[in-house]
Design a protein around this motif. Structure first.
Motif, mmCIF file in Angstrom:
data_model
loop_
_atom_site.group_PDB
_atom_site.id
_atom_site.type_symbol
_atom_site.label_atom_id
_atom_site.label_comp_id
_atom_site.label_asym_id
_atom_site.label_seq_id
_atom_site.Cartn_x
_atom_site.Cartn_y
_atom_site.Cartn_z
ATOM 1 N N TYR A 136 6.344 -14.648 -57.309
ATOM 2 C CA TYR A 136 7.969 -14.900 -57.342
ATOM 3 C C TYR A 136 8.460 -16.203 -57.785
ATOM 4 O O TYR A 136 9.469 -16.398 -58.187
ATOM 5 N N ASP A 137 7.283 -17.239 -57.741
ATOM 6 C CA ASP A 137 7.449 -18.449 -58.489
ATOM 7 C C ASP A 137 6.389 -18.921 -59.420
ATOM 8 O O ASP A 137 5.805 -19.830 -58.968
ATOM 9 N N PRO A 138 5.794 -18.132 -60.339
ATOM 10 C CA PRO A 138 4.527 -18.477 -60.908
ATOM 11 C C PRO A 138 4.846 -19.714 -61.752
ATOM 12 O O PRO A 138 3.581 -20.402 -61.728
ATOM 13 N N ASN A 139 5.698 -20.547 -61.878
ATOM 14 C CA ASN A 139 5.741 -21.712 -62.523
ATOM 15 C C ASN A 139 6.057 -22.830 -61.580
ATOM 16 O O ASN A 139 6.076 -24.004 -61.741
ATOM 17 N N GLY A 140 6.045 -22.461 -60.099
ATOM 18 C CA GLY A 140 6.225 -23.422 -59.254
ATOM 19 C C GLY A 140 7.305 -24.373 -59.172
ATOM 20 O O GLY A 140 7.156 -25.631 -58.863
ATOM 21 N N VAL A 141 8.636 -23.689 -59.389
ATOM 22 C CA VAL A 141 9.966 -24.820 -59.710
ATOM 23 C C VAL A 141 10.711 -24.593 -58.257
ATOM 24 O O VAL A 141 11.606 -25.112 -58.296
ATOM 25 N N MET A 142 10.359 -23.735 -57.572
ATOM 26 C CA MET A 142 11.173 -23.493 -56.482
ATOM 27 C C MET A 142 10.947 -24.282 -54.985
ATOM 28 O O MET A 142 9.635 -24.046 -54.582
ATOM 29 N N ASN A 143 11.619 -25.270 -54.880
ATOM 30 C CA ASN A 143 11.396 -26.213 -53.734
ATOM 31 C C ASN A 143 9.764 -26.673 -53.657
ATOM 32 O O ASN A 143 9.084 -26.470 -52.538
ATOM 33 N N MET A 144 9.519 -27.383 -54.507
ATOM 34 C CA MET A 144 7.993 -27.636 -54.581
ATOM 35 C C MET A 144 7.360 -28.331 -53.374
ATOM 36 O O MET A 144 8.399 -29.405 -52.792
ATOM 37 N N GLY A 145 6.452 -28.225 -52.876
ATOM 38 C CA GLY A 145 5.902 -28.938 -51.602
ATOM 39 C C GLY A 145 6.433 -28.466 -50.285
ATOM 40 O O GLY A 145 5.870 -28.678 -49.381
ATOM 41 N N THR A 146 7.433 -27.313 -50.128
ATOM 42 C CA THR A 146 7.845 -26.793 -48.981
ATOM 43 C C THR A 146 7.076 -25.612 -48.631
ATOM 44 O O THR A 146 7.003 -24.801 -49.501
ATOM 45 N N ILE A 147 6.684 -25.442 -47.397
ATOM 46 C CA ILE A 147 6.055 -24.284 -47.069
ATOM 47 C C ILE A 147 4.373 -24.521 -47.436
ATOM 48 O O ILE A 147 3.344 -24.817 -46.508
ATOM 49 N N ILE A 148 4.320 -24.339 -48.865
ATOM 50 C CA ILE A 148 3.102 -24.665 -49.551
ATOM 51 C C ILE A 148 3.213 -26.033 -49.912
ATOM 52 O O ILE A 148 3.847 -26.527 -50.808
ATOM 53 N N PRO A 149 2.022 -26.920 -49.395
ATOM 54 C CA PRO A 149 2.243 -28.342 -49.935
ATOM 55 C C PRO A 149 1.798 -28.581 -51.229
ATOM 56 O O PRO A 149 1.140 -27.773 -52.072
#
Length: 492
Positions: A477-490
């Motif tokens: 759902y966020d392949p480029n990692g732009v959604m709330n970086m570092g939240t839930i998954i560090p």
């Protein structure tokens, strides 16, 4: 929706001003805020509240706070961000406590949905309300009560929290034993994913058409999608039927046994709480004697059911003769003062600024056996290992047939610690103790505040062998990692 193109600049070369200029092609310039004072406030949440209280901001600033006012605008903003490697922090009420609203990178924007504040419908016949993400919970609750209804959701942040954030953080209200958490209340929703795709989960009481995809949205903390609209259940509001009950006893173990007996009996009080002496003195110094723990129940709803629930609780308490009753009127007064509006936030900030004594809470959950072991292990470790502790206690406030939650409440003096370093030097060491003992005994390190960035370092330990399922959701759902970086998954 196609991404907004760059003017031959690579994503990595974008400056904050470049980001702002591109955003001005999407929404009105007067809703793109980039003054330094606003950006400082937007760079943190209550996880680093001392940076705001003492005005010692050290976090990376976002490029702008973008005040979106429609799903279409959110879609276009997320399409731009995904195409250009710009981190998106979703915000509505701004009451997060675990660092979920921190920028996470120097190339971020805060997409604020507080202008999306329309109550779309209150459907009294079908017992559900549909609202935009920025509707304050208190506003919705007040509108429902005018029609003899309630959301049943009552977190302490009710006066200042908004519906989108409550769903995003998997909120749990003070009346959860009766009405459930936000995950039990959400009927359907509309969300925007990275890249701008809009998805709607239709409103139905239940479906068996595969996995319940609402749970991809509920609790995603802005790390998977941006919530723009939600539909929640409603319930009859009948405060004239409320009962307020309380007892004191000598041991936390006895209090846990009472809570368990009530839940196992199938009773559904609105509130079921247990406070140890230290935590209880902040709430019940006028009710409880030294070295006593306090047990609180309230019941509400249909008159017969509320009365029968109260009677059932009294029958269970009668099997514990060492429990001594508290005046129900005192419990009523206490409960009605629990919510935290802006005035309490300001008063707390002033107290911390003047005294340099900081109060924090951390909540976990476990089964009935494990929760008592966690409580017994954590309290002495904090007292022994953390310098400057002036109070540490705990209470349970959300119970289930198979276990309960536990809030650890603690105060500490800053001493020589600079306010901007409080999170790393004071707060995180305490969280580490709580997480360590919770994982040791098989509990969950987060009950309802969300992982944010505070507890993200332990996400693999929390999930164990199921972690790849979570990781794959992020990849899809966020392949480029732009959604709330570092939240839930560090961040890696």
């Amino acid at each position: 929706i196609p991404p907004v193109p760059l003017m031959k600049a690579t994503a990595m070369s974008l400056t904050h001003q470049d980001v702002v200029e591109h955003l001005r092609r999407i929404i009105d310039a007067d809703r793109i805020i980039d003054d330094e004072a606003t950006l400082k406030l937007a760079s943190v949440d209550h996880y680093r509240k001392l940076q705001t209280i003492f005005d010692t901001h050290t976090m990376q600033l976002p490029a702008a706070v973008v005040m979106a006012n429609s799903t279409d605008e959110v879609s276009k903003i997320l399409a731009f961000a995904d195409a250009n490697d710009v981190n998106v922090v979703a915000r509505t009420g701004g009451t997060a406590t675990e660092g979920g609203l921190e920028s996470g990178t120097d190339r971020s924007i805060v997409v604020d949905g507080s202008l999306m504040n329309e109550i779309i419908s209150i459907d009294a016949y079908n017992m559900q309300a549909t609202v935009q993400c920025g509707v304050p919970l208190q506003l919705l609750e007040d509108a429902c009560r005018e029609q003899g209804l309630t959301t049943g959701h009552s977190p302490q942040s009710k006066p200042i929290a908004s519906m989108g954030g409550l769903v995003a953080t998997r909120s749990r209200g003070q009346l959860s034993t009766l009405y459930g958490g936000i995950e039990d209340m959400v009927v359907g929703c509309e969300v925007v994913f990275a890249g701008g795709a809009v998805s709607r989960i239709k409103n139905n009481p239940r479906r068996a058409a595969g996995p319940d995809i609402r749970h991809i949205v509920i609790g995603n903390e802005g790390a998977l999608c941006y919530i723009t609209e939600v539909t929640v259940k409603l319930f009859p509001f009948m405060p004239e039927n409320n009962h307020y009950l309380g007892w004191t006893t000598k041991e936390m173990s006895k209090g846990f046994d009472v809570l368990r007996d009530v839940m196992v009996a199938g009773l559904k009080p609105a509130v079921a709480r247990l406070y140890d002496y230290e935590d209880g003195q902040l709430q019940f110094s006028h009710m409880a004697n030294p070295d006593e723990v306090t047990i609180i129940f309230t019941t509400e709803g249909n008159a017969g059911v509320a009365r029968a629930t109260a009677d059932g609780i009294r029958e269970i308490i009668a099997r514990h003769p060492d429990c001594k009753p508290i005046d129900g009127d005192l419990v009523d007064t206490w409960f009605n003062d629990l919510v935290w509006g802006p005035e309490k936030v300001i008063a707390e900030s002033n107290r911390i600024r003047e005294s340099r004594n900081v109060n924090r809470t951390t909540e976990v959950s476990a089964d009935w056996t494990s929760i008592q072991k966690i409580y017994a292990a954590v309290i002495p470790r904090i007292r022994a290992e953390i310098a400057g502790i002036t109070m540490v206690g705990g209470h349970s406030s959300h119970s289930y047939i198979n276990g309960t939650n536990l809030y650890f409440n603690y105060f500490f003096d800053l001493g020589d610690t600079a306010p901007e370093n409080e999170t790393e030097e004071c707060y995180l060491p305490i969280i580490s103790i709580i997480v360590d003992e919770t994982l040791r005994y098989g509990g969950s390190i987060v009950h309802h505040h969300g992982m944010g960035k505070a507890r993200a370092p332990w996400v693999k330990d929390e999930y164990g062998t199921s972690y790849p399922m979570l990781e794959k959701l992020k990849q899809v759902y966020d392949p480029n990692g732009v959604m709330n970086m570092g939240t839930i998954i560090p961040n890696k």
